[in-house]
Design a protein around this motif. Structure first.
Motif, mmCIF file in Angstrom:
data_model
loop_
_atom_site.group_PDB
_atom_site.id
_atom_site.type_symbol
_atom_site.label_atom_id
_atom_site.label_comp_id
_atom_site.label_asym_id
_atom_site.label_seq_id
_atom_site.Cartn_x
_atom_site.Cartn_y
_atom_site.Cartn_z
ATOM 1 N N TYR A 139 -22.514 -33.763 21.100
ATOM 2 C CA TYR A 139 -22.187 -32.390 21.464
ATOM 3 C C TYR A 139 -22.062 -32.250 22.978
ATOM 4 N N SER A 140 -21.257 -31.298 23.399
ATOM 5 C CA SER A 140 -21.112 -31.004 24.816
ATOM 6 C C SER A 140 -21.988 -29.807 25.143
ATOM 7 N N ILE A 141 -23.112 -30.078 25.764
ATOM 8 C CA ILE A 141 -24.003 -28.992 26.151
ATOM 9 C C ILE A 141 -24.231 -29.069 27.659
ATOM 10 N N HIS A 142 -24.445 -27.924 28.260
ATOM 11 C CA HIS A 142 -24.729 -27.857 29.688
ATOM 12 C C HIS A 142 -25.216 -26.459 30.025
ATOM 13 N N GLY A 143 -25.699 -26.300 31.250
ATOM 14 C CA GLY A 143 -26.175 -25.004 31.696
ATOM 15 C C GLY A 143 -27.650 -24.808 31.434
ATOM 16 N N LEU A 144 -28.058 -23.567 31.402
ATOM 17 C CA LEU A 144 -29.444 -23.212 31.144
ATOM 18 C C LEU A 144 -29.687 -23.210 29.636
ATOM 19 N N ILE A 145 -30.706 -23.940 29.208
ATOM 20 C CA ILE A 145 -31.007 -24.069 27.784
ATOM 21 C C ILE A 145 -32.448 -23.631 27.548
ATOM 22 N N ASP A 146 -32.622 -22.713 26.606
ATOM 23 C CA ASP A 146 -33.956 -22.310 26.160
ATOM 24 C C ASP A 146 -34.395 -23.253 25.053
ATOM 25 N N ALA A 147 -35.608 -23.770 25.166
ATOM 26 C CA ALA A 147 -36.166 -24.641 24.135
ATOM 27 C C ALA A 147 -37.453 -24.012 23.617
ATOM 28 N N ASP A 148 -37.463 -23.677 22.344
ATOM 29 C CA ASP A 148 -38.675 -23.186 21.684
ATOM 30 C C ASP A 148 -39.219 -24.319 20.841
ATOM 31 N N ILE A 149 -40.450 -24.730 21.128
ATOM 32 C CA ILE A 149 -41.066 -25.853 20.431
ATOM 33 C C ILE A 149 -42.175 -25.313 19.534
ATOM 34 N N TYR A 150 -42.014 -25.537 18.235
ATOM 35 C CA TYR A 150 -43.011 -25.144 17.244
ATOM 36 C C TYR A 150 -43.723 -26.423 16.815
ATOM 37 N N PHE A 151 -45.046 -26.463 16.994
ATOM 38 C CA PHE A 151 -45.823 -27.686 16.790
ATOM 39 C C PHE A 151 -46.826 -27.486 15.663
ATOM 40 N N ASP A 152 -46.797 -28.377 14.676
ATOM 41 C CA ASP A 152 -47.741 -28.375 13.564
ATOM 42 C C ASP A 152 -48.337 -29.777 13.468
ATOM 43 N N ARG A 153 -49.651 -29.886 13.389
ATOM 44 C CA ARG A 153 -50.309 -31.198 13.400
ATOM 45 C C ARG A 153 -49.897 -32.083 12.232
ATOM 46 N N LEU A 154 -49.655 -31.513 11.071
ATOM 47 C CA LEU A 154 -49.305 -32.314 9.900
ATOM 48 C C LEU A 154 -47.820 -32.667 9.849
ATOM 49 N N TYR A 155 -46.968 -31.786 10.308
ATOM 50 C CA TYR A 155 -45.520 -31.981 10.229
ATOM 51 C C TYR A 155 -44.954 -32.687 11.459
ATOM 52 N N GLY A 156 -45.279 -32.180 12.622
ATOM 53 C CA GLY A 156 -44.694 -32.655 13.871
ATOM 54 C C GLY A 156 -44.164 -31.467 14.643
ATOM 55 N N MET A 157 -42.904 -31.567 15.090
ATOM 56 C CA MET A 157 -42.306 -30.485 15.878
ATOM 57 C C MET A 157 -40.957 -30.089 15.318
ATOM 58 N N ILE A 158 -40.676 -28.817 15.462
ATOM 59 C CA ILE A 158 -39.324 -28.316 15.258
ATOM 60 C C ILE A 158 -38.960 -27.614 16.557
ATOM 61 N N ILE A 159 -37.835 -28.038 17.135
ATOM 62 C CA ILE A 159 -37.412 -27.527 18.435
ATOM 63 C C ILE A 159 -36.079 -26.809 18.266
ATOM 64 N N GLU A 160 -35.999 -25.588 18.752
ATOM 65 C CA GLU A 160 -34.751 -24.833 18.786
ATOM 66 C C GLU A 160 -34.211 -24.869 20.209
ATOM 67 N N LEU A 161 -32.961 -25.277 20.357
ATOM 68 C CA LEU A 161 -32.310 -25.312 21.662
ATOM 69 C C LEU A 161 -31.141 -24.347 21.658
ATOM 70 N N ARG A 162 -31.120 -23.431 22.618
ATOM 71 C CA ARG A 162 -30.040 -22.446 22.744
ATOM 72 C C ARG A 162 -29.472 -22.488 24.154
ATOM 73 N N GLU A 163 -28.129 -22.521 24.226
ATOM 74 C CA GLU A 163 -27.484 -22.410 25.528
ATOM 75 C C GLU A 163 -27.503 -20.942 25.934
ATOM 76 N N VAL A 164 -28.142 -20.648 27.056
ATOM 77 C CA VAL A 164 -28.277 -19.274 27.521
ATOM 78 C C VAL A 164 -27.199 -18.950 28.537
ATOM 79 N N TYR A 165 -26.953 -19.887 29.422
ATOM 80 C CA TYR A 165 -26.027 -19.667 30.529
ATOM 81 C C TYR A 165 -25.313 -20.987 30.752
ATOM 82 N N ASP A 166 -23.997 -21.040 30.531
ATOM 83 C CA ASP A 166 -23.296 -22.330 30.555
ATOM 84 C C ASP A 166 -22.207 -22.426 31.618
ATOM 85 N N TYR A 167 -22.433 -21.827 32.787
ATOM 86 C CA TYR A 167 -21.408 -21.835 33.818
ATOM 87 C C TYR A 167 -21.577 -22.947 34.844
#
Length: 140
Positions: free
Chosen positions: A45-73
């Motif tokens: 994928y072509s990603i760039h700019g400011l990216i918000d990363a929300d990291i949800y952490f569970d000891r049994l599962y691991g992590m689920i990370i959401e990445l959103r491009e906020v500002y891509d200029y």
């Protein structure tokens, strides 16, 4: 590590076995993790700019990370990381299985169980959704 592109964001699933000795309070651990994620992400994928990363952490599962491009200029990648360390992951389960389990919630016509290694199904990981299910749902 599994990477999925949804409408306007990316989901990265990092299972507990792949995290080894990950420490969310150690800057070098976070940098190493995101270097791996961004290398893999940039291959497809072509990603760039400011990216918000929300990291949800569970000891049994691991992590689920959401990445959103906020500002891509601009061409560089700048991360703004938000950790949700005490997340509870829920799994949607079928009606047939809930009689044999503990920590089952019924909410809006569906059954949910607190994630453990035994159950496989759609994962609910966002704090707001899990809290709503656990507070407004019926604990069976």
């Amino acid at each position: 590590m599994i990477i999925q592109k949804l409408d306007d964001y990316y989901i990265v699933k990092v299972f507990k076995e792949k995290l080894d000795d990950f420490n969310p309070f150690d800057k070098s651990c976070i940098e190493q993790l995101f270097q791996k994620i961004l290398k893999k992400l940039l291959k497809n994928y072509s990603i760039h700019g400011l990216i918000d990363a929300d990291i949800y952490f569970d000891r049994l599962y691991g992590m689920i990370i959401e990445l959103r491009e906020v500002y891509d200029y601009f061409e560089e990648i700048d991360l703004r990381i938000h950790f949700h360390l005490d997340s509870v992951f829920l799994v949607e389960i079928e009606y047939d299985y809930f009689n044999k389990m503990n920590d089952v919630y019924y909410y809006k016509g569906k059954y949910y169980k607190v994630y453990d290694k035994i159950i496989d199904g759609p994962i609910i990981y966002k704090d707001s959704e899990c809290i709503e299910i656990m507070e407004k749902g019926i604990h069976l």
